[in-house]
Every structure is written in structure tokens, then in C-alpha cells.
Write a protein that holds these residues in place. Structure first.
Motif, PDB file in Angstrom:
ATOM      1  N   ALA A   1       0.846  -1.198   0.000  1.00  0.00           N
ATOM      2  CA  ALA A   1       0.000   0.000   0.000  1.00  0.00           C
ATOM      3  C   ALA A   1       0.879   1.244   0.000  1.00  0.00           C
TER       4      ALA A   1
ATOM      5  N   SER B   1      -2.651  -0.273  -3.143  1.00  0.00           N
ATOM      6  CA  SER B   1      -2.946   1.118  -3.501  1.00  0.00           C
ATOM      7  C   SER B   1      -1.662   1.834  -3.882  1.00  0.00           C
TER       8      SER B   1
ATOM      9  N   ALA C   1      -9.220  -1.402  -2.990  1.00  0.00           N
ATOM     10  CA  ALA C   1      -8.299  -0.324  -3.359  1.00  0.00           C
ATOM     11  C   ALA C   1      -7.547  -0.612  -4.649  1.00  0.00           C
TER      12      ALA C   1
ATOM     13  N   ASP D   1      -8.896   1.843  -7.132  1.00  0.00           N
ATOM     14  CA  ASP D   1      -9.018   3.282  -6.903  1.00  0.00           C
ATOM     15  C   ASP D   1      -8.185   4.071  -7.922  1.00  0.00           C
TER      16      ASP D   1
ATOM     17  N   SER E   1      -5.353   5.795  -7.464  1.00  0.00           N
ATOM     18  CA  SER E   1      -3.991   6.100  -7.035  1.00  0.00           C
ATOM     19  C   SER E   1      -2.917   5.362  -7.828  1.00  0.00           C
ATOM     20  N   HIS E   2      -3.305   4.496  -8.751  1.00  0.00           N
ATOM     21  CA  HIS E   2      -2.319   3.646  -9.427  1.00  0.00           C
ATOM     22  C   HIS E   2      -1.606   4.353 -10.575  1.00  0.00           C
TER      23      HIS E   2
END
Length: 285
Positions: free
Chosen positions: A59, A112, A139, A142, A144-145
Motif C-alpha cells: 500500500a 494502492s 483499493a 481506486d 492512485s495507481h
């Protein structure tokens, strides 16, 4: 008196500044992640003749600590019950061509942020396109990748937001009527969950996804409050996908949007969906 007022003002100002810095750091981490990478190749002793599963729980963005731990417990229990070999790590050095080829499937357990180098991304995409499998949880879907190939070929959509007013809401997701007869015998007809419901910008079916579970998105309160937009009071409408699969050339991906809380992993029907998805994407069933 003035001296004390000045001191109080300094303390209050410092606290406000620290609060602003913390909020800024939090939002940066949620949206951009903190890109720390590992390139050292681990030493793995694979078990001959067993299904091999890579359980990856890194993460670099928002950390779903309790849910990640709950996911580890669920998948380790599955491995014990089914006599699988499972390798669990939060270090990305394992994402290399040689070792990936030995895994029947990869799990992104609330992964994440930007977690792979460009070379690792290339090796992972090649693994998937040549018959590998990925099970992504919560996640893993989401924003953020920051990897367009992943959004196009693994998710088939992009994340918009999740509700905040309230954040966790009770809802029922239903198995699609279009599911084949075998799938209907393996999976529960519906699941009742109290979850953080992800809202996506597009219907993944437009990119070729096979949606297994969806809910009536008009029965939740979709209002969020992120970044510069004060209110995100929109959802996906009456058809709100929650679980779907995507063909990735010769490989396959399976995404499960619920999974924010540890309690979700304690739901026996949810675990059945995870097991079904893992079997679906594995090279060997």
C-alpha cells in the motif's frame, strides 16, 4: 496580557499549520501515493505440484490495514483447505518475468498507489496477457495507481469517488441474471454488506467486462467530498457494478469492489465470491 495573547496565537497558528500539512499529506497519499519501489528478487522455494498463489498487499496509497490483515487470513485459510502454495509479500521484487511465470494467479489485496517500476509493470502485463490471472480487491480499483494500461485492461473503468455522508452504508448486491447455470450454483444470489461503495466514472461493460454482481445505486447516498470538489453527489444510477471479470488477451482479471472493512472478509458469502474469482483467473483450477 499582549504577550500571552501572542503566545496563544503562535500555538493556535502552529496547530492549524500542522493540521493543514497533515491533511495535505493525507490527500496527496490518497490520490498520488508515495511511490517506494523494491527491485531485489526474493528467494522463493515453490512447492512442486501445488497451485501457486502470490498474495501481494503493498500500500503506497491509502492503507486499509485491518482489511489487508483480514484478507491475508482468508487467503491463508483457503490455501490450507485446498493445499495451495501461497507466497505473501508487500515487496514488489517478485514482479519479475521468471518468478511471475511460476504463479497460477496473483492477488492484489487492497493494493494502492504506484507500487511497480516500469520494468515490473511490463513484466506483470506480459504475465497477464500470456495466460496469468489477477484477483483485485477494493483499493486495487481506486485512482492512485496512475497506470493507464491497468485502467483500460484490468478494470475497464476509472474510479470517481466513494460516499462520505455516510462513508459506510448497508446495501445488497445481486448476482446478474445473465450468469451461467454453473456460476449460479457456485455463488450466492445476493450479498448484504455494510461497505464503502466505490463509484466509477464508466460502466466497465463498455470495455468488455462481464459483470457478476451489481446493486441499485439509487439506494445509496453517493455524496462524497474530495479535493477541490465540495460535493460529489452523483452515483452510477440504477445499475451499479460491484464485481466483474475482464479478459486480458490470454489471461483474466477479476475485480471485487467491496473490501474496505475487515468485517466484509468475515462474511461467508463474500469469501465464496473471492474463492470463485481466484479459481476463475488461475491457470490451474
Amino acid at each position: 496580557m499582549n504577550k500571552w495573547l501572542k503566545r496563544i496565537g503562535i500555538v493556535v497558528g502552529s496547530l492549524l499549520l500542522l493540521g493543514a500539512l497533515f491533511i495535505g499529506y493525507f490527500m496527496f497519499r490518497v490520490t498520488k501515493g508515495m511511490p517506494f519501489f523494491e527491485t531485489e528478487v526474493p528467494n522463493i522455494e515453490f512447492a512442486e505440484g501445488k497451485k501457486s498463489i502470490l498474495l501481494f498487499s503493498k500500500a503506497n496509497g491509502f492503507v486499509h490495514g485491518d482489511a489487508i490483515d483480514a484478507g491475508k487470513r482468508v487467503f491463508n485459510q483457503m490455501a490450507t483447505e485446498n493445499d495451495w502454495f501461497i507466497y505473501q509479500t508487500d515487496e514488489a521484487g517478485v514482479f519479475n518475468k521468471e518468478q511471475l511465470a511460476k504463479f497460477d494467479a496473483v492477488i492484489w489485496n487492497n493494493v494502492s498507489g504506484q507500487v511497480l517500476t516500469e520494468e515490473q509493470r511490463a513484466d506483470f502485463s506480459n504475465y497477464l496477457e500470456n495466460g496469468g490471472g489477477l484477483l483485485g480487491i477494493h483499493a486495487a480499483g481506486d485512482f492512485s495507481h496512475h497506470w493507464q494500461w491497468y485502467y483500460d485492461h484490468i478494470l475497464g473503468t476509472t474510479f470517481s469517488h466513494h460516499p462520505l455522508k455516510p462513508q459506510l452504508q448497508e446495501a445488497t448486491i445481486h448476482l446478474e441474471a445473465s450468469a451461467d447455470s454453473l456460476t449460479k450454483t457456485l455463488l450466492p444470489a445476493s450479498l448484504d454488506l455494510k461497505e464503502e461503495w466505490y463509484i466509477f466514472n464508466e460502466d466497465p461493460r463498455e470495455m468488455g467486462a462481464n459483470v457478476l454482481y451489481a446493486m441499485d445505486g439509487e439506494k445509496i447516498i453517493p455524496n462524497g467530498n474530495l479535493l477541490w470538489i465540495k460535493d460529489k453527489d452523483w452515483g452510477m444510477g440504477a445499475f451499479h457494478p460491484n464485481v466483474w471479470s475482464m479478459d486480458v488477451k490470454q489471461g483474466k482479471a477479476f475485480y471485487v469492489a467491496p473490501g474496505h472493512t475487515a468485517a466484509t472478509f468475515e462474511n461467508a458469502d463474500y469469501v465464496k465470491v473471492l474463492k470463485y474469482g481466484l479459481d476463475l483467473v488461475s491457470r490451474t483450477n
